[in-house]
Design a protein around this motif. Structure first.
Motif, PDB file in Angstrom:
ATOM      1  N   THR A  53      -1.066  10.176  -2.517  1.00  0.00           N
ATOM      2  CA  THR A  53      -1.995   9.558  -3.474  1.00  0.00           C
ATOM      3  C   THR A  53      -1.805  10.148  -4.865  1.00  0.00           C
ATOM      4  O   THR A  53      -1.382   9.463  -5.788  1.00  0.00           O
ATOM      5  CB  THR A  53      -3.457   9.736  -3.009  1.00  0.00           C
ATOM      6  N   PHE A  54      -2.135  11.402  -5.030  1.00  0.00           N
ATOM      7  CA  PHE A  54      -1.926  12.119  -6.290  1.00  0.00           C
ATOM      8  C   PHE A  54      -2.011  13.600  -5.992  1.00  0.00           C
ATOM      9  O   PHE A  54      -2.875  14.042  -5.231  1.00  0.00           O
ATOM     10  CB  PHE A  54      -2.984  11.755  -7.343  1.00  0.00           C
ATOM     11  N   THR A  72       2.763  11.720  -9.305  1.00  0.00           N
ATOM     12  CA  THR A  72       2.115  10.406  -9.279  1.00  0.00           C
ATOM     13  C   THR A  72       2.887   9.366  -8.484  1.00  0.00           C
ATOM     14  O   THR A  72       2.388   8.260  -8.275  1.00  0.00           O
ATOM     15  CB  THR A  72       1.927   9.881 -10.714  1.00  0.00           C
ATOM     16  N   ASN A  83       3.344  13.104   3.203  1.00  0.00           N
ATOM     17  CA  ASN A  83       2.655  11.881   2.806  1.00  0.00           C
ATOM     18  C   ASN A  83       1.153  12.092   2.673  1.00  0.00           C
ATOM     19  O   ASN A  83       0.514  11.512   1.794  1.00  0.00           O
ATOM     20  CB  ASN A  83       2.953  10.772   3.818  1.00  0.00           C
ATOM     21  N   TYR A  84       0.584  12.948   3.518  1.00  0.00           N
ATOM     22  CA  TYR A  84      -0.837  13.276   3.429  1.00  0.00           C
ATOM     23  C   TYR A  84      -1.148  13.974   2.111  1.00  0.00           C
ATOM     24  O   TYR A  84      -2.126  13.654   1.432  1.00  0.00           O
ATOM     25  CB  TYR A  84      -1.206  14.181   4.605  1.00  0.00           C
ATOM     26  N   LYS A 126      -8.007  12.782  -4.004  1.00  0.00           N
ATOM     27  CA  LYS A 126      -8.117  11.514  -3.276  1.00  0.00           C
ATOM     28  C   LYS A 126      -9.557  11.011  -3.321  1.00  0.00           C
ATOM     29  O   LYS A 126     -10.493  11.785  -3.571  1.00  0.00           O
ATOM     30  CB  LYS A 126      -7.739  11.708  -1.808  1.00  0.00           C
ATOM     31  N   CYS A 168     -14.452  11.533  -5.608  1.00  0.00           N
ATOM     32  CA  CYS A 168     -13.205  12.100  -5.077  1.00  0.00           C
ATOM     33  C   CYS A 168     -13.446  13.432  -4.380  1.00  0.00           C
ATOM     34  O   CYS A 168     -14.489  14.072  -4.525  1.00  0.00           O
ATOM     35  CB  CYS A 168     -12.176  12.291  -6.188  1.00  0.00           C
ATOM     36  N   HIS A 173      -4.894   5.972   4.555  1.00  0.00           N
ATOM     37  CA  HIS A 173      -4.788   6.024   3.103  1.00  0.00           C
ATOM     38  C   HIS A 173      -5.907   5.186   2.485  1.00  0.00           C
ATOM     39  O   HIS A 173      -6.014   3.990   2.745  1.00  0.00           O
ATOM     40  CB  HIS A 173      -3.437   5.489   2.634  1.00  0.00           C
ATOM     41  N   SER A 221     -15.252   4.601  -4.013  1.00  0.00           N
ATOM     42  CA  SER A 221     -13.994   5.325  -4.157  1.00  0.00           C
ATOM     43  C   SER A 221     -13.872   6.089  -5.465  1.00  0.00           C
ATOM     44  O   SER A 221     -12.913   6.836  -5.661  1.00  0.00           O
ATOM     45  CB  SER A 221     -12.810   4.354  -4.029  1.00  0.00           C
ATOM     46  N   PRO A 230      -7.295   3.676  -0.935  1.00  0.00           N
ATOM     47  CA  PRO A 230      -6.851   3.432  -2.314  1.00  0.00           C
ATOM     48  C   PRO A 230      -7.805   4.056  -3.323  1.00  0.00           C
ATOM     49  O   PRO A 230      -9.032   4.047  -3.124  1.00  0.00           O
ATOM     50  CB  PRO A 230      -6.860   1.904  -2.434  1.00  0.00           C
ATOM     51  N   PRO A 231      -7.271   4.633  -4.398  1.00  0.00           N
ATOM     52  CA  PRO A 231      -8.122   5.203  -5.455  1.00  0.00           C
ATOM     53  C   PRO A 231      -8.847   4.108  -6.212  1.00  0.00           C
ATOM     54  O   PRO A 231      -8.523   2.923  -6.075  1.00  0.00           O
ATOM     55  CB  PRO A 231      -7.123   5.944  -6.347  1.00  0.00           C
ATOM     56  N   TYR A 236      -4.256  18.313  -4.077  1.00  0.00           N
ATOM     57  CA  TYR A 236      -4.248  16.853  -4.133  1.00  0.00           C
ATOM     58  C   TYR A 236      -5.611  16.362  -4.578  1.00  0.00           C
ATOM     59  O   TYR A 236      -6.615  17.084  -4.519  1.00  0.00           O
ATOM     60  CB  TYR A 236      -3.862  16.235  -2.782  1.00  0.00           C
TER      61      TYR A 236
END
Length: 234
Positions: A92-93, A46, A87-88, A138, A149, A11, A146, A13-14, A136
């Protein structure tokens, strides 16, 4: 319409949101109209997969697994386990596109006309009719990069030949800047996925690179090039 398969167990982070930016929870559903006149709503997710109906994530997992098994659009050779997938994809979003309830089954218990609340994602709907697809968003890179995206897309059988891919692409361009991203890059758009390439070009993306012979796909006897497609989000 695949983008990039990163390590599904990792994962990233954004990017941090600018000061005074509204929280992600304030993102509202996006109403859209398909070319056949169908009203749909795209719901931002979200807060992770636990907020979604089990029947919906199960259906999307089944459809994504079938997409992988076809061997034409995503690079994985075998489907993910259910928990890893949810979860994948939703960790995140993400956004889920569904037909407004008033147009499915007469809408007797309908509580929305599209664009408000999350009633369209309630448990008990017939997802084979109602769910059109998901994507999604990410980070493509970690840390100081980061703000660049990527996204992954797929549509369901109910979306075929209705322009859902284009509509989800438009929604992606609406939400990605609100998430703090400044640039979008898709690393693995296979060259023989002509429909996907056309959608992104119509939405202002450009081919910024190529990986020759990147993929062994089920729909080609030869290795297929992967296009790297990018666009500014500001």
């Amino acid at each position: 319409m695949p983008a990039l398969l990163e390590d599904p167990t990792t994962h990233i982070p954004p990017p941090p949101l600018p000061p005074n930016t509204p929280p992600l929870s304030s993102l509202t559903p996006i109403p859209k109209l398909l070319r056949d006149g169908t009203k749909i709503t795209l719901y931002p997710i979200t807060t992770g997969p636990s907020t979604l109906p089990h029947s919906l994530t199960t259906y999307l997992h089944e459809q994504f697994s079938l997409e992988i098994e076809k061997g034409c659009t995503y690079p994985m050779e075998s489907p993910m386990e259910y928990d890893l997938y949810r979860n994948y994809w939703f960790g995140t979003f993400a956004v889920i596109a569904v037909v407004d309830e008033v147009q499915v089954g007469g809408g007797k218990d309908n509580k929305e006309e599209g664009g408000g609340g999350n009633d369209g994602l309630r448990e008990g709907r017939n997802w084979e009719e109602a769910c059109l697809g998901t994507f999604y968003v990410k980070p493509n890179y970690p840390g100081r990069c980061s703000h660049v995206c990527n996204a992954g897309f797929f549509t369901t059988p109910a979306a075929r030949n209705r322009g859902v891919g284009r509509v989800m692409g438009e929604a992606y361009l609406e939400v990605a800047p609100k998430l703090g991203y400044k640039y979008s890059v898709f690393n693995l758009v296979f060259e023989n996925n002509v429909a996907s390439v056309k959608i992104w070009e119509k939405l202002g993306f450009q081919i910024i690179g190529r990986v020759p012979g990147a993929a062994r796909l089920a729909n080609s006897p030869d290795l297929v090039d992967a296009l790297i497609i990018g666009r500014s989000l500001v």
